[in-house]
Design a protein around this motif. Structure first.
Motif, PDB file in Angstrom:
ATOM      1  N   LEU A  92     -11.960  -4.777  -9.169  1.00 49.83           N
ATOM      2  CA  LEU A  92     -11.067  -3.634  -9.325  1.00 49.83           C
ATOM      3  C   LEU A  92     -11.163  -3.095 -10.744  1.00 49.83           C
ATOM      4  CD1 LEU A  92      -7.817  -4.825  -7.477  1.00 49.83           C
ATOM      5  CD2 LEU A  92      -9.554  -3.251  -6.637  1.00 49.83           C
ATOM      6  N   ASP A  93     -11.332  -1.785 -10.877  1.00 48.91           N
ATOM      7  CA  ASP A  93     -11.408  -1.163 -12.199  1.00 48.91           C
ATOM      8  C   ASP A  93     -10.039  -0.742 -12.724  1.00 48.91           C
ATOM      9  OD1 ASP A  93     -14.048  -1.455 -12.823  1.00 48.91           O
ATOM     10  OD2 ASP A  93     -14.664   0.413 -11.843  1.00 48.91           O
ATOM     11  N   ASP A  94      -9.053  -0.693 -11.817  1.00 48.98           N
ATOM     12  CA  ASP A  94      -7.707  -0.320 -12.231  1.00 48.98           C
ATOM     13  C   ASP A  94      -6.743  -0.789 -11.153  1.00 48.98           C
ATOM     14  OD1 ASP A  94      -5.634   0.687 -13.671  1.00 48.98           O
ATOM     15  OD2 ASP A  94      -6.209   2.791 -13.538  1.00 48.98           O
ATOM     16  N   ILE A  95      -5.457  -0.765 -11.472  1.00 50.30           N
ATOM     17  CA  ILE A  95      -4.412  -1.139 -10.525  1.00 50.30           C
ATOM     18  C   ILE A  95      -3.618   0.125 -10.240  1.00 50.30           C
ATOM     19  CG2 ILE A  95      -2.479  -2.692 -10.077  1.00 50.30           C
ATOM     20  CD1 ILE A  95      -5.150  -4.095 -10.526  1.00 50.30           C
ATOM     21  N   ARG A  96      -3.870   0.728  -9.086  1.00 53.86           N
ATOM     22  CA  ARG A  96      -3.303   2.047  -8.825  1.00 53.86           C
ATOM     23  C   ARG A  96      -2.320   2.081  -7.659  1.00 53.86           C
ATOM     24  NH1 ARG A  96      -8.887   3.088 -10.179  1.00 53.86           N
ATOM     25  NH2 ARG A  96      -9.346   2.390  -8.063  1.00 53.86           N
ATOM     26  N   ASP A  97      -2.611   1.344  -6.587  1.00 58.05           N
ATOM     27  CA  ASP A  97      -1.746   1.453  -5.410  1.00 58.05           C
ATOM     28  C   ASP A  97      -1.117   0.098  -5.065  1.00 58.05           C
ATOM     29  OD1 ASP A  97      -3.704  -0.071  -4.097  1.00 58.05           O
ATOM     30  OD2 ASP A  97      -4.738   1.720  -3.354  1.00 58.05           O
ATOM     31  N   GLU A  98      -0.335   0.090  -4.006  1.00 63.06           N
ATOM     32  CA  GLU A  98       0.415  -1.110  -3.609  1.00 63.06           C
ATOM     33  C   GLU A  98      -0.516  -2.268  -3.265  1.00 63.06           C
ATOM     34  OE1 GLU A  98       3.807  -2.440  -0.321  1.00 63.06           O
ATOM     35  OE2 GLU A  98       3.249  -0.324  -0.568  1.00 63.06           O
ATOM     36  N   SER A  99      -1.591  -1.957  -2.560  1.00 67.54           N
ATOM     37  CA  SER A  99      -2.539  -3.002  -2.164  1.00 67.54           C
ATOM     38  C   SER A  99      -3.180  -3.660  -3.383  1.00 67.54           C
ATOM     39  CB  SER A  99      -3.622  -2.402  -1.260  1.00 67.54           C
ATOM     40  OG  SER A  99      -4.640  -3.351  -0.997  1.00 67.54           O
ATOM     41  N   GLU A 100      -3.586  -2.846  -4.358  1.00 74.64           N
ATOM     42  CA  GLU A 100      -4.225  -3.386  -5.562  1.00 74.64           C
ATOM     43  C   GLU A 100      -3.237  -4.180  -6.407  1.00 74.64           C
ATOM     44  OE1 GLU A 100      -5.801   0.197  -7.184  1.00 74.64           O
ATOM     45  OE2 GLU A 100      -7.636   0.131  -5.974  1.00 74.64           O
ATOM     46  N   ASN A 101      -1.977  -3.720  -6.429  1.00 76.68           N
ATOM     47  CA  ASN A 101      -0.942  -4.478  -7.127  1.00 76.68           C
ATOM     48  C   ASN A 101      -0.743  -5.848  -6.496  1.00 76.68           C
ATOM     49  OD1 ASN A 101       0.738  -3.301  -9.444  1.00 76.68           O
ATOM     50  ND2 ASN A 101       0.416  -1.528  -8.126  1.00 76.68           N
ATOM     51  N   GLU A 102      -0.775  -5.890  -5.171  1.00 80.84           N
ATOM     52  CA  GLU A 102      -0.591  -7.164  -4.476  1.00 80.84           C
ATOM     53  C   GLU A 102      -1.754  -8.113  -4.735  1.00 80.84           C
ATOM     54  OE1 GLU A 102       0.880  -8.714  -0.098  1.00 80.84           O
ATOM     55  OE2 GLU A 102       1.209  -6.651  -0.754  1.00 80.84           O
ATOM     56  N   ILE A 103      -2.958  -7.570  -4.776  1.00 81.81           N
ATOM     57  CA  ILE A 103      -4.134  -8.398  -5.084  1.00 81.81           C
ATOM     58  C   ILE A 103      -4.002  -8.996  -6.480  1.00 81.81           C
ATOM     59  CG2 ILE A 103      -6.625  -8.318  -5.550  1.00 81.81           C
ATOM     60  CD1 ILE A 103      -6.824  -6.180  -3.327  1.00 81.81           C
ATOM     61  N   MET A 104      -3.599  -8.177  -7.433  1.00 83.85           N
ATOM     62  CA  MET A 104      -3.437  -8.654  -8.798  1.00 83.85           C
ATOM     63  C   MET A 104      -2.318  -9.698  -8.883  1.00 83.85           C
ATOM     64  SD  MET A 104      -4.351  -8.739 -11.938  1.00 83.85           S
ATOM     65  CE  MET A 104      -5.332  -7.313 -12.485  1.00 83.85           C
ATOM     66  N   GLY A 105      -1.222  -9.461  -8.185  1.00 88.62           N
ATOM     67  CA  GLY A 105      -0.116 -10.414  -8.189  1.00 88.62           C
ATOM     68  C   GLY A 105      -0.527 -11.767  -7.645  1.00 88.62           C
ATOM     69  N   ASP A 106      -1.280 -11.752  -6.548  1.00 90.41           N
ATOM     70  CA  ASP A 106      -1.756 -13.013  -5.958  1.00 90.41           C
ATOM     71  C   ASP A 106      -2.708 -13.732  -6.900  1.00 90.41           C
ATOM     72  OD1 ASP A 106      -0.261 -12.370  -3.755  1.00 90.41           O
ATOM     73  OD2 ASP A 106      -1.944 -11.781  -2.492  1.00 90.41           O
ATOM     74  N   LEU A 107      -3.568 -12.969  -7.574  1.00 90.63           N
ATOM     75  CA  LEU A 107      -4.528 -13.555  -8.506  1.00 90.63           C
ATOM     76  C   LEU A 107      -3.813 -14.244  -9.676  1.00 90.63           C
ATOM     77  CD1 LEU A 107      -7.520 -13.827  -9.558  1.00 90.63           C
ATOM     78  CD2 LEU A 107      -7.080 -11.715 -10.819  1.00 90.63           C
ATOM     79  N   ILE A 108      -2.874 -13.539 -10.284  1.00 90.22           N
ATOM     80  CA  ILE A 108      -2.153 -14.087 -11.432  1.00 90.22           C
ATOM     81  C   ILE A 108      -1.366 -15.333 -11.024  1.00 90.22           C
ATOM     82  CG2 ILE A 108      -0.278 -13.650 -13.070  1.00 90.22           C
ATOM     83  CD1 ILE A 108      -1.222 -10.705 -13.138  1.00 90.22           C
ATOM     84  N   THR A 109      -0.701 -15.250  -9.882  1.00 93.82           N
ATOM     85  CA  THR A 109       0.106 -16.379  -9.422  1.00 93.82           C
ATOM     86  C   THR A 109      -0.746 -17.615  -9.163  1.00 93.82           C
ATOM     87  OG1 THR A 109       1.659 -14.831  -8.389  1.00 93.82           O
ATOM     88  CG2 THR A 109       1.790 -17.126  -7.707  1.00 93.82           C
ATOM     89  N   SER A 110      -1.858 -17.433  -8.456  1.00 90.45           N
ATOM     90  CA  SER A 110      -2.719 -18.579  -8.136  1.00 90.45           C
ATOM     91  C   SER A 110      -3.326 -19.174  -9.401  1.00 90.45           C
ATOM     92  CB  SER A 110      -3.820 -18.175  -7.156  1.00 90.45           C
ATOM     93  OG  SER A 110      -4.677 -17.194  -7.720  1.00 90.45           O
TER      94      SER A 110
END
Length: 377
Positions: A92-110
């Motif tokens: 991902l080159d940026d965090i723009r929508d809900e789906s990308e935010n969720e991917i980033m959230g899961d990544l950080i949490t794990s």
């Protein structure tokens, strides 16, 4: 744990301002006592990785900081970057929508979950860079999994120096740099590293979820249960049931029948993989099951802890099993006892023996309190 203490790991959220990394590293190095990173991880996007790598590695700003302040070598390697990928496997080159935010959230949490497994590691997490949602996820992940020794920071920089492309840390020798067409002196720069307090829920919640959203829902359920349902502790030797701070006293025979229903909840669960019972009543035994000879023998074992003589009389009286009417009457009396001694209708209902459903000659009863709240001593 290493002889000198924890293994210090720095974790950064970064986007288009890699300055937050060097500002934080420099601030921690100048603390008393100083803290130096043995590993650095940068949670960012594909675009953010390019910006950070270009500034700190390619332009040599990080090595310049190390040399100027005589620090131990600090490297940001390819493996140091923690980057989310979309469903197609592209970074991902940026965090723009809900789906990308969720991917980033899961990544950080794990990532935080994994790093906090090792008790010899201490995390120093900075939320100063990147998207605001990324900072939120890092802080929330640390709340879920952080240990007492883990740290959370935000770096604050004088407005004219903040995000300035020519300012990455306060140099030992003052320099003149440009800011909006004006010249400013680095001696006037003020960098403050604020350590942020946070509620640590690690080891207080039983979390099994995979993604951030699932973990939050699970954590909320745990907290709700903790707030609504106190621990229920049966103390057979004292012939009492402790519910939170309240003590409920029962006659010995009532207590062993009540304990039999609690044990059914603990040991006959059909869904052991579930952390919560909620409205499930599949473990509730029927009157036929609770009155068998084998059930009476188990009750007698508990009664032995209260009074051996009463246990002998109990076994003699019910040597072929217990009558269902005896259990029905006992259930009714336990319900009355709970209501009178607890003075809280909702709590009394939760801790009493109630009916799941009625089928002729096969009515099922049980206690609706969560199984994780039950202790039998």
């Amino acid at each position: 744990m290493k002889p000198g203490g924890y293994r210090e790991i720095f974790v950064f959220i970064a986007g288009s301002t890699p300055q937050v990394i060097t500002e934080t590293v420099c601030s921690l190095a100048l603390k008393t006592p100083p803290v130096f990173p043995e590993e650095i991880y940068v949670i960012t996007t594909g675009r953010g990785k390019t910006i950070v790598n270009d500034a700190l590695n390619e332009k040599g700003i990080l090595s310049r900081l190390v040399s100027e302040y005589n620090l131990s070598p600090i490297t940001i390697r390819k493996e140091s970057f923690i980057i989310p990928f979309d469903k197609q496997g592209s970074p991902l080159d940026d965090i723009r929508d809900e789906s990308e935010n969720e991917i980033m959230g899961d990544l950080i949490t794990s990532f935080i979950r994994e790093k906090t497994i090792d008790p010899s590691v201490r995390l120093h997490c900075s939320i100063a860079g990147g998207r605001k949602t990324m900072s939120f996820y890092l802080g929330a992940a640390l709340q879920l999994f952080g240990r007492p020794w883990d740290k959370l920071y935000h770096v604050l920089v004088s407005p004219e120096f903040e995000s300035n492309p020519d300012f990455f840390y306060k140099p030992k020798k003052d320099r003149i740099i440009q800011c909006s067409g004006k010249k400013i002196n680095t001696k006037n720069a003020c960098i403050t590293l604020a350590e942020l307090p946070f509620i640590r829920l690690s080891n207080k919640l039983s979390l099994e979820g995979a993604g951030f959203r699932e973990l939050v829902e699970e954590g909320q359920r745990e907290i709700d249960i903790a707030m609504v349902q106190p621990e229920l502790k049966v103390k057979l030797s004292r012939c009492t049931v402790q519910i939170g701070r309240e003590i409920v006293r029962m006659p010995p025979q009532h207590l062993v029948i009540y304990t039999a229903y609690l044990k059914s909840k603990l040991h006959r669960c059909k869904y052991p993989e579930r952390s919560y019972c909620r409205d499930c009543t599949d473990c509730f035994p029927s009157l036929l099951e609770i009155t068998t000879k084998s059930s009476v023998e188990e009750m007698a074992k508990d009664l032995m802890l209260i009074s051996p003589s009463k246990a002998e009389d109990f076994m003699h009286r019910y040597k072929k099993g217990m009558g269902q009417e005896v259990v029905r009457q006992t259930i009714s009396k336990i319900k009355k006892t709970m209501a009178e001694q607890l003075k809280d209708d909702a709590l009394a209902l939760c801790c009493s023996i109630t009916t799941a459903f009625r089928i002729y000659n096969n009515t099922r009863h049980g206690v609706r309190i969560e199984k994780v709240k039950i202790r039998i001593e």
